[in-house]
Design an enzyme around this catalytic site. Structure first.
Site, short mmCIF file in Angstrom:
data_model
loop_
_atom_site.label_atom_id
_atom_site.label_comp_id
_atom_site.label_asym_id
_atom_site.label_seq_id
_atom_site.Cartn_x
_atom_site.Cartn_y
_atom_site.Cartn_z
N SER A 129 -26.45 -40.20 -7.21
CA SER A 129 -26.16 -38.98 -6.83
C SER A 129 -26.47 -38.02 -8.07
O SER A 129 -26.26 -38.36 -9.38
CB SER A 129 -24.53 -38.92 -6.72
OG SER A 129 -23.94 -37.43 -6.63
N TYR A 153 -15.94 -40.57 -9.47
CA TYR A 153 -17.05 -40.61 -8.42
C TYR A 153 -18.34 -40.71 -9.08
O TYR A 153 -19.07 -41.65 -8.94
CB TYR A 153 -16.84 -39.73 -7.20
CG TYR A 153 -18.25 -39.53 -6.41
CD1 TYR A 153 -18.38 -40.73 -5.85
CD2 TYR A 153 -19.32 -38.75 -6.53
CE1 TYR A 153 -19.81 -40.94 -4.86
CE2 TYR A 153 -20.51 -38.76 -6.13
CZ TYR A 153 -20.83 -39.68 -5.12
OH TYR A 153 -21.94 -39.94 -4.42
N LYS A 157 -21.06 -43.90 -9.82
CA LYS A 157 -22.31 -44.11 -9.42
C LYS A 157 -23.39 -44.27 -10.71
O LYS A 157 -24.09 -45.21 -10.97
CB LYS A 157 -22.87 -42.92 -8.86
CG LYS A 157 -22.39 -42.74 -7.50
CD LYS A 157 -22.99 -43.61 -6.54
CE LYS A 157 -22.46 -43.41 -5.15
NZ LYS A 157 -23.08 -44.45 -4.56
P1 NAD Z 1 -20.49 -41.33 4.39
O1 NAD Z 1 -19.22 -41.64 3.87
O2 NAD Z 1 -20.82 -40.62 5.60
O3 NAD Z 1 -21.03 -42.97 4.37
C1 NAD Z 1 -20.48 -44.06 3.67
C2 NAD Z 1 -20.32 -45.02 4.58
O4 NAD Z 1 -19.90 -46.32 3.92
C3 NAD Z 1 -19.32 -44.84 5.60
O5 NAD Z 1 -19.68 -45.26 7.00
C4 NAD Z 1 -18.07 -45.69 5.08
O6 NAD Z 1 -17.09 -46.05 6.39
C5 NAD Z 1 -19.02 -46.88 4.40
N1 NAD Z 1 -17.79 -47.44 3.91
C6 NAD Z 1 -17.19 -47.12 2.73
N2 NAD Z 1 -16.71 -47.92 2.16
C7 NAD Z 1 -17.16 -49.18 2.37
C8 NAD Z 1 -17.02 -50.54 2.33
N3 NAD Z 1 -16.00 -50.89 1.09
N4 NAD Z 1 -17.44 -51.37 2.97
C9 NAD Z 1 -18.06 -51.20 4.01
N5 NAD Z 1 -18.61 -49.90 4.20
C10 NAD Z 1 -17.77 -48.97 3.57
O7 NAD Z 1 -21.33 -40.97 3.22
P2 NAD Z 1 -22.72 -40.40 3.21
O8 NAD Z 1 -22.95 -38.98 2.84
O9 NAD Z 1 -23.58 -40.93 4.12
O10 NAD Z 1 -23.24 -41.04 1.67
C11 NAD Z 1 -23.79 -42.26 1.54
C12 NAD Z 1 -24.15 -42.76 0.03
O11 NAD Z 1 -24.72 -41.77 -0.45
C13 NAD Z 1 -22.87 -42.89 -0.46
O12 NAD Z 1 -22.93 -44.04 -1.45
C14 NAD Z 1 -22.80 -41.42 -1.18
O13 NAD Z 1 -21.92 -41.87 -2.38
C15 NAD Z 1 -24.11 -41.43 -1.60
N6 NAD Z 1 -24.48 -39.82 -1.97
C16 NAD Z 1 -23.87 -39.11 -0.82
C17 NAD Z 1 -24.23 -37.71 -1.19
C18 NAD Z 1 -23.79 -36.58 -0.07
O14 NAD Z 1 -23.74 -35.27 -0.45
N7 NAD Z 1 -23.69 -36.94 1.14
C19 NAD Z 1 -24.85 -37.25 -2.32
C20 NAD Z 1 -25.26 -38.09 -2.92
C21 NAD Z 1 -24.90 -39.41 -2.94
C1 WQD Z 2 -21.49 -26.59 -2.88
C2 WQD Z 2 -21.24 -25.42 -3.44
C3 WQD Z 2 -19.04 -25.20 -4.29
C4 WQD Z 2 -17.37 -25.48 -0.23
C5 WQD Z 2 -21.02 -32.85 -3.70
C6 WQD Z 2 -20.64 -33.79 -4.50
C7 WQD Z 2 -21.80 -34.34 -5.28
C8 WQD Z 2 -22.81 -34.89 -3.87
C9 WQD Z 2 -23.03 -33.58 -3.20
C10 WQD Z 2 -22.19 -36.94 -3.45
C11 WQD Z 2 -20.53 -25.52 -4.73
C12 WQD Z 2 -19.35 -24.21 -3.07
C13 WQD Z 2 -17.90 -25.37 -1.44
C14 WQD Z 2 -16.43 -24.36 -0.04
C15 WQD Z 2 -17.56 -23.31 -1.77
N1 WQD Z 2 -22.47 -35.98 -3.08
N2 WQD Z 2 -18.07 -24.25 -2.02
N3 WQD Z 2 -16.66 -23.14 -0.75
O1 WQD Z 2 -19.69 -30.14 -4.85
O2 WQD Z 2 -22.20 -29.39 -4.93
O3 WQD Z 2 -21.63 -31.64 -4.10
O4 WQD Z 2 -21.82 -33.07 -2.53
O5 WQD Z 2 -22.81 -37.67 -4.23
O6 WQD Z 2 -21.40 -35.40 -5.78
O7 WQD Z 2 -19.94 -33.26 -5.76
O8 WQD Z 2 -20.97 -29.96 -2.53
O9 WQD Z 2 -20.90 -28.76 -0.49
O10 WQD Z 2 -18.87 -29.29 -1.91
O11 WQD Z 2 -20.48 -27.46 -2.66
O12 WQD Z 2 -17.61 -22.20 -2.31
O13 WQD Z 2 -15.55 -24.50 0.96
O14 WQD Z 2 -20.45 -24.84 -2.52
O15 WQD Z 2 -18.32 -24.68 -5.35
O16 WQD Z 2 -20.82 -24.47 -5.51
P1 WQD Z 2 -20.93 -30.25 -4.24
P2 WQD Z 2 -20.35 -28.82 -1.96
#
Ligand code: NAD
Ligand code: WQD
Length: 342
Positions: A129, A153, A157
């Site tokens: 992330s 979190y 990672k």
């Molecule tokens: P998500 O929550 O939709 O998907 C994660 C999945 O993992 C879910 O289906 C959940 O049920 C499953 N899960 C959680 N804990 C588990 C466990 N212990 N055993 C088996 N399954 C489990 O999230 P996502 O947005 O699809 O993210 C996928 C990956 O990408 C995550 O590792 C997240 O940290 C990473 N990531 C997401 C974002 C984002 O903004 N969506 C950004 C950067 C990194």
């Molecule tokens: C985006 C922007 C908020 C909601 C998160 C995780 C990051 C990664 C991606 C997993 C920011 C602003 C948001 C609202 C707002 N995930 N905001 N009003 O925080 O950038 O990233 O998702 O790895 O680790 O932190 O995403 O969509 O929550 O926010 O003003 O109701 O929107 O302050 O500037 P973020 P977000």
């Protein structure tokens, strides 16, 4: 070595996992998916199969921390590589439940590594992330920039990346590609697949859809006093289908170099909260009212990827623009106002 053909996907029912399932099925891969459905629904798989017009080879409900259970799956399927999405991802929740986050994200990863190693499976694409970079004043973040996680979190990672790098160093048969996603948004263009979490924190894009739909009156903009052009937070939004595509491309590149490699996944352009709000409003043809409140604790002002490394190494770059991200997120919302709960 030929590119891997049978893939174990952990967290396959989740947001990014389910879109990646479609992309991989569309490209002929056989998939075995595991998920505990703690933040998803098995319905996602029905949608995946409907879109791809192909079946996953098998799906299992299990917790990846249960090494025995993962090992049983690997006993039954000859897997070439693992794409590891499973984990917890809400920054705010991680501040309240740090142990749960460290246990699930780090414990889940080491448990998986053990089961993989027992079965001679040594290739993994890991979900990292942009949050590991923390607060920074750099305009574009490159993979070489230091990690400064500011919450459990992000720290979990970063810890996983360090563990994976060390395992690759000491056990050269391991190959890990760690992809640092910036802000994945949008949905599959069919409108069948999108972001359907079970409760928890709502990111900006799904919040915009809720307001456009009338479920909520207005969007709260968290702060307009950042040192950014309009004062609101700037992020690098990337379409979830581009993220899915990048995983498919990654699977073709384990053999490029030994060890672990890290790649940013972003488009390389920053968009402010107010800019995204405007594009979303234009896309859905509705007014999106908003109010400005205090900054959200733990937020950083700006996170934008330098996306050149992945383009240079794999000849791949994201192609979908902000309008497509908004259009697809909105279509999913309109067709599935209750997510998969309906
Ligand atoms: P998500 O929550 O939709 O998907 C994660 C999945 O993992 C879910 O289906 C959940 O049920 C499953 N899960 C959680 N804990 C588990 C466990 N212990 N055993 C088996 N399954 C489990 O999230 P996502 O947005 O699809 O993210 C996928 C990956 O990408 C995550 O590792 C997240 O940290 C990473 N990531 C997401 C974002 C984002 O903004 N969506 C950004 C950067 C990194
Ligand atoms: C985006 C922007 C908020 C909601 C998160 C995780 C990051 C990664 C991606 C997993 C920011 C602003 C948001 C609202 C707002 N995930 N905001 N009003 O925080 O950038 O990233 O998702 O790895 O680790 O932190 O995403 O969509 O929550 O926010 O003003 O109701 O929107 O302050 O500037 P973020 P977000």
């Amino acid at each position: 070595m030929p590119a891997p053909s049978t893939i174990l996907i952990t967290g396959g029912a989740g947001f990014i996992g389910s879109h990646t399932c479609v992309e991989l099925l569309d490209h002929g891969y056989s998939l075995v998916a595991v998920d505990d459905y703690s933040n998803s629904s098995p319905q996602a798989y029905s949608r995946v199969q409907r879109i791809a017009d192909r079946f996953l080879s098998a799906v299992y409900r299990l917790d990846v921390r249960n090494t025995r259970a993962v090992s049983d799956v690997l006993d039954h399927h000859s897997v070439d590589a693992v794409v590891h999405f499973a984990g917890k991802k809400a920054v705010g929740e991680s501040m309240r439940k740090p142990i749960e986050y460290y246990d699930t994200n780090i414990g889940g990863t080491t448990s998986l590594l053990r089961a993989m190693d027992e079965h001679g499976v040594h290739q993994m694409v890991f979900s990292s992330s942009c949050s590991i970079y923390g607060e920074t004043d750099k305009a574009l973040l490159s993979e070489q920039d230091p990690a400064r996680p500011t919450n459990p979190y992000a720290a979990s990672k970063w810890a996983c990346e360090q563990i994976l790098a060390d395992v690759c160093r000491l056990r050269p048969e391991f190959r890990v590609l760690s992809l640092r996603y910036f802000n994945p948004v949008g949905a599959h263009p069919s409108g069948l697949l999108g972001e359907s979490p079970r409760g928890g924190e709502v990111n900006l894009m799904p919040r915009l859809a809720q307001v456009a739909d009338g479920e909520r009156k207005s969007v709260t903009v968290y702060g307009d006093d950042y040192a950014t052009p309009d004062g609101t937070g700037v992020r690098d939004y990337i379409h979830v289908m581009d993220v899915a595509e990048a995983h498919r491309v990654a699977l073709e590149h384990f053999d490029d170099a030994p060890g672990m490699r890290v790649f940013n996944l972003g488009v390389g352009e920053g968009t402010s909260v107010l800019e995204l709000l405007a594009v979303f409003g234009e896309t859905c043809g509705r007014d999106i009212p908003y109010t400005v409140e205090d900054r959200r604790p733990g937020d950083v002002s700006e996170l934008v990827a330098d996306p050149r490394e992945v383009a240079h190494e794999w000849g791949w770059r994201p192609t979908r623009d902000l309008a497509a991200m908004c259009r697809d997120a909105w279509r999913f919302r309109q067709l599935n106002p209750l997510g998969y709960a309906d």
